[in-house]
Scaffold this motif. Structure first.
Motif, PDB file in Angstrom:
ATOM      1  N   SER A 206     -28.867  28.188  11.620  1.00  0.00           N
ATOM      2  CA  SER A 206     -28.947  28.407  10.177  1.00  0.00           C
ATOM      3  C   SER A 206     -28.188  29.668   9.795  1.00  0.00           C
ATOM      4  N   PRO A 207     -27.451  29.627   8.676  1.00  0.00           N
ATOM      5  CA  PRO A 207     -26.773  30.856   8.215  1.00  0.00           C
ATOM      6  C   PRO A 207     -27.797  31.909   7.825  1.00  0.00           C
ATOM      7  N   ASN A 208     -27.342  33.145   7.814  1.00  0.00           N
ATOM      8  CA  ASN A 208     -28.235  34.262   7.503  1.00  0.00           C
ATOM      9  C   ASN A 208     -28.412  34.370   5.986  1.00  0.00           C
ATOM     10  N   ASP A 209     -29.070  33.355   5.405  1.00  0.00           N
ATOM     11  CA  ASP A 209     -29.210  33.292   3.950  1.00  0.00           C
ATOM     12  C   ASP A 209     -30.047  34.438   3.396  1.00  0.00           C
TER      13      ASP A 209
ATOM     14  N   ASN B 269     -20.061  44.359  -2.357  1.00  0.00           N
ATOM     15  CA  ASN B 269     -20.926  44.307  -1.166  1.00  0.00           C
ATOM     16  C   ASN B 269     -21.403  42.889  -0.893  1.00  0.00           C
ATOM     17  N   TYR B 270     -21.724  42.163  -1.959  1.00  0.00           N
ATOM     18  CA  TYR B 270     -22.185  40.777  -1.810  1.00  0.00           C
ATOM     19  C   TYR B 270     -21.077  39.888  -1.250  1.00  0.00           C
ATOM     20  N   GLU B 271     -19.875  40.017  -1.795  1.00  0.00           N
ATOM     21  CA  GLU B 271     -18.754  39.214  -1.316  1.00  0.00           C
ATOM     22  C   GLU B 271     -18.402  39.567   0.121  1.00  0.00           C
ATOM     23  N   GLU B 272     -18.464  40.863   0.462  1.00  0.00           N
ATOM     24  CA  GLU B 272     -18.178  41.276   1.831  1.00  0.00           C
ATOM     25  C   GLU B 272     -19.247  40.760   2.792  1.00  0.00           C
ATOM     26  N   ALA B 273     -20.500  40.751   2.344  1.00  0.00           N
ATOM     27  CA  ALA B 273     -21.585  40.226   3.187  1.00  0.00           C
ATOM     28  C   ALA B 273     -21.385  38.734   3.446  1.00  0.00           C
ATOM     29  N   GLN B 274     -20.922  38.005   2.442  1.00  0.00           N
ATOM     30  CA  GLN B 274     -20.644  36.581   2.628  1.00  0.00           C
ATOM     31  C   GLN B 274     -19.552  36.364   3.667  1.00  0.00           C
TER      32      GLN B 274
ATOM     33  N   ASN C  69     -38.258  39.926  -7.094  1.00  0.00           N
ATOM     34  CA  ASN C  69     -37.464  39.073  -6.207  1.00  0.00           C
ATOM     35  C   ASN C  69     -36.852  39.885  -5.068  1.00  0.00           C
ATOM     36  N   LEU C  70     -36.440  41.121  -5.390  1.00  0.00           N
ATOM     37  CA  LEU C  70     -35.854  41.979  -4.371  1.00  0.00           C
ATOM     38  C   LEU C  70     -36.896  42.350  -3.314  1.00  0.00           C
ATOM     39  N   ALA C  71     -38.112  42.689  -3.746  1.00  0.00           N
ATOM     40  CA  ALA C  71     -39.171  43.040  -2.795  1.00  0.00           C
ATOM     41  C   ALA C  71     -39.522  41.852  -1.902  1.00  0.00           C
ATOM     42  N   LYS C  72     -39.558  40.659  -2.486  1.00  0.00           N
ATOM     43  CA  LYS C  72     -39.841  39.458  -1.694  1.00  0.00           C
ATOM     44  C   LYS C  72     -38.713  39.187  -0.697  1.00  0.00           C
ATOM     45  N   ALA C  73     -37.466  39.372  -1.154  1.00  0.00           N
ATOM     46  CA  ALA C  73     -36.326  39.149  -0.263  1.00  0.00           C
ATOM     47  C   ALA C  73     -36.320  40.161   0.880  1.00  0.00           C
ATOM     48  N   GLU C  74     -36.662  41.413   0.572  1.00  0.00           N
ATOM     49  CA  GLU C  74     -36.733  42.428   1.625  1.00  0.00           C
ATOM     50  C   GLU C  74     -37.826  42.098   2.624  1.00  0.00           C
ATOM     51  N   LYS C  75     -38.952  41.593   2.128  1.00  0.00           N
ATOM     52  CA  LYS C  75     -40.038  41.209   3.030  1.00  0.00           C
ATOM     53  C   LYS C  75     -39.618  40.025   3.904  1.00  0.00           C
TER      54      LYS C  75
ATOM     55  N   ASN D 270     -30.248  37.554   4.294  1.00  0.00           N
ATOM     56  CA  ASN D 270     -29.445  38.760   4.123  1.00  0.00           C
ATOM     57  C   ASN D 270     -28.541  38.631   2.898  1.00  0.00           C
ATOM     58  N   LEU D 271     -27.949  37.436   2.701  1.00  0.00           N
ATOM     59  CA  LEU D 271     -27.093  37.211   1.536  1.00  0.00           C
ATOM     60  C   LEU D 271     -27.910  37.230   0.246  1.00  0.00           C
ATOM     61  N   THR D 272     -29.116  36.695   0.303  1.00  0.00           N
ATOM     62  CA  THR D 272     -29.983  36.704  -0.876  1.00  0.00           C
ATOM     63  C   THR D 272     -30.276  38.125  -1.329  1.00  0.00           C
ATOM     64  N   LEU D 273     -30.468  39.016  -0.372  1.00  0.00           N
ATOM     65  CA  LEU D 273     -30.743  40.407  -0.699  1.00  0.00           C
ATOM     66  C   LEU D 273     -29.574  41.026  -1.468  1.00  0.00           C
ATOM     67  N   TYR D 274     -28.357  40.776  -1.009  1.00  0.00           N
ATOM     68  CA  TYR D 274     -27.179  41.301  -1.708  1.00  0.00           C
ATOM     69  C   TYR D 274     -27.014  40.654  -3.078  1.00  0.00           C
ATOM     70  N   LYS D 275     -27.332  39.373  -3.167  1.00  0.00           N
ATOM     71  CA  LYS D 275     -27.206  38.674  -4.444  1.00  0.00           C
ATOM     72  C   LYS D 275     -28.163  39.243  -5.483  1.00  0.00           C
ATOM     73  N   ILE D 276     -29.402  39.493  -5.087  1.00  0.00           N
ATOM     74  CA  ILE D 276     -30.391  40.048  -6.018  1.00  0.00           C
ATOM     75  C   ILE D 276     -29.996  41.461  -6.427  1.00  0.00           C
ATOM     76  N   GLN D 277     -29.464  42.239  -5.496  1.00  0.00           N
ATOM     77  CA  GLN D 277     -29.001  43.584  -5.844  1.00  0.00           C
ATOM     78  C   GLN D 277     -27.887  43.535  -6.878  1.00  0.00           C
ATOM     79  N   THR D 278     -27.022  42.512  -6.774  1.00  0.00           N
ATOM     80  CA  THR D 278     -25.956  42.349  -7.765  1.00  0.00           C
ATOM     81  C   THR D 278     -26.534  41.991  -9.130  1.00  0.00           C
ATOM     82  N   GLU D 279     -27.502  41.078  -9.159  1.00  0.00           N
ATOM     83  CA  GLU D 279     -28.142  40.708 -10.424  1.00  0.00           C
ATOM     84  C   GLU D 279     -28.857  41.906 -11.042  1.00  0.00           C
ATOM     85  N   ASN D 280     -29.484  42.703 -10.200  1.00  0.00           N
ATOM     86  CA  ASN D 280     -30.174  43.894 -10.690  1.00  0.00           C
ATOM     87  C   ASN D 280     -29.194  44.864 -11.340  1.00  0.00           C
ATOM     88  N   ALA D 281     -28.010  45.009 -10.739  1.00  0.00           N
ATOM     89  CA  ALA D 281     -26.994  45.900 -11.305  1.00  0.00           C
ATOM     90  C   ALA D 281     -26.497  45.382 -12.653  1.00  0.00           C
TER      91      ALA D 281
END
Length: 434
Positions: free
Chosen positions: A252-255, A344-349, A132-138, A257-268
């Motif tokens: 449109s909001p920058n979803d 980081n995710y909350e700050e990005a939001q 999911n992270l690789a797809k979000a980065e792409k 970019n937020l998705t990337l931070y969200k997946i990084q949080t789930e990964n952690a």
């Protein structure tokens, strides 16, 4: 000499054939071409494919492991085993007897499967999260690529418009110089006025060359982003338009970019759970189906009667007790990593919402500025035409005409500056629309 000419003709023809002409009628066609041909985007696609393969590898713990094996052993000394002396008619004694053969061979299949392995389970979840992270980065890269393409695309269109205006300015400056030379030859003006007309033409020519260079740089940058071969060329047919009305709802909001931070949080989170799972026992079941062969001499038989069955089922339960506080410290480190990812995710939001407000405000201001300076450019152009007519009729002097012309050039510079700001913000907005 004829051979040289022929070879030159063939070389030129071959070079011409290698060139490709690409025509783009809209920004969407630019995006479509680049997403297919941009080398960096291809790398991101390969990273997604790699993550998918890694995910399949991580899930392999769910399947049993089957191995075929063969081993041979040479017993340099056969160990002695203590047995009761009664067996040999010597009660009360312990007899040490040798059991076994000098050579023995084993062959068979071993199967193992893990029934309880939380480490592998969370490793599998991390691998899926990495997909999911690789797809979000792409996806985020493609959005940023589209943003850059939009800005450079409009920069090319703006540069072309600037070149067209500069060519008209040069033509007007040349006509002014011709008219000034005629008056100088008639003795109506002096060298000072003639030199001013020449300087005005030279400045117009220099401005045209600068705009051509800016156009060349933008076209080259666009080819780089498109992933286009150096020998290929392109043609843009779209005309610049400013009449669209963008409202806040269409941005449109920058979803991504937020998705990337969200997946990084789930990964952690998964990484923390994986470390914690090292405190949990691991349970494996192993089965072996095969045979064993004993020989007194160094020989090997394929005869089935020489093989004895060797089969067993085993259970392996591993319980971690003490690891020198390594697991504990790793778990605490993983918790800190999770907290950092969450912050980081909350700050990005928070920043995303504020940046969207700034983007909307910049776009509206730029749009209004372009509309205003466009009107000024039209008025300034009319003034130049009127001043030229008066100068041609001898009503005003060259100084007065050049003053009006300089005012026009100042407004023209403002026009392209505001136009650039407008398209920069427009490019960001359009890149978010899926």
């Amino acid at each position: 000499m004829k051979k040289i000419v022929s070879l030159s003709f063939v070389l030129i023809a071959s070079i011409s054939l290698t060139k490709g002409q690409n025509t783009f009628r809209s920004l969407n066609e630019i995006w479509s071409y680049s997403l297919k041909n941009n080398p960096d985007n291809s790398v991101y696609q390969l990273q997604v494919e790699k993550a998918l393969k890694d995910n399949l590898t991580a899930k392999s713990y769910l399947y049993p492991k089957i191995n075929a094996g063969f081993s041979g052993q040479y017993n340099m000394e056969i160990p002695e085993t203590p047995i009761p002396g009664e067996i040999f008619g010597r009660p009360g004694e312990t007899i040490f007897a040798e059991f076994g053969q000098t050579y023995n061979y084993t062959a068979g299949l071993s199967t193992s499967i893990t029934l309880l392995n939380w480490q592998s389970k969370f490793q599998s979840k991390i691998a899926q999260s990495n997909v999911n992270l690789a797809k979000a980065e792409k996806d985020l890269f493609e959005q940023n690529l589209k943003q850059q393409l939009a800005q450079v695309y409009y920069a090319v269109l703006t540069s072309k418009a600037a070149v067209d205006l500069s060519e008209k300015n040069l033509s007007l400056a040349d006509s002014t110089l011709v008219l000034t030379i005629n008056r100088f030859q008639q003795g109506l003006i002096d060298n000072l006025t003639l030199n001013q007309a020449k300087i005005n033409k030279n400045n117009a020519f220099d401005r045209l060359e600068q705009n051509k260079q800016y156009l060349f740089e933008n076209e080259t940058n666009l080819k780089i982003l498109l992933g286009m071969p150096p020998t290929d060329t392109f043609l843009l047919t779209e005309q610049i338009q400013f009449d669209e009305n963008v409202t806040l709802e269409t941005i449109s909001p920058n979803d991504l970019n937020l998705t990337l931070y969200k997946i990084q949080t789930e990964n952690a989170v998964f990484a923390k759970k994986q470390v914690f799972s090292r405190f949990i026992p691991k349970l494996d079941i192993v089965t072996y189906l095969g045979g064993i062969q004993y020989q007194e001499d160094f020989k090997f038989s394929l005869n089935s009667k020489d093989w004895q069955p060797n089969r067993y089922i085993g259970v392996n339960l591993s319980i971690p007790i003490f690891t020198g506080f390594t697991t504990k410290n790793q778990y605490q480190s993983a918790k800190i990593t999770q907290n950092i990812a969450q912050m980081n995710y909350e700050e990005a939001q928070r920043k995303s919402s504020l940046n969207d407000s700034i983007l909307f405000n910049n776009y509206i201001n730029a749009k209004h500025s372009v509309e205003t300076v466009t009107q000024n450019l039209k008025l300034a152009n009319e003034n130049v035409q009127l001043a030229y007519s008066k100068y041609s009729e001898g009503i005003i002097g060259l100084d007065n005409y050049l003053s009006v012309f300089d005012d026009y050039l100042t407004i023209e510079n403002q026009y392209f500056s505001r136009l650039s700001d407008y398209f920069i913000n427009k490019g960001i907005i359009l890149s978010r629309n899926k």
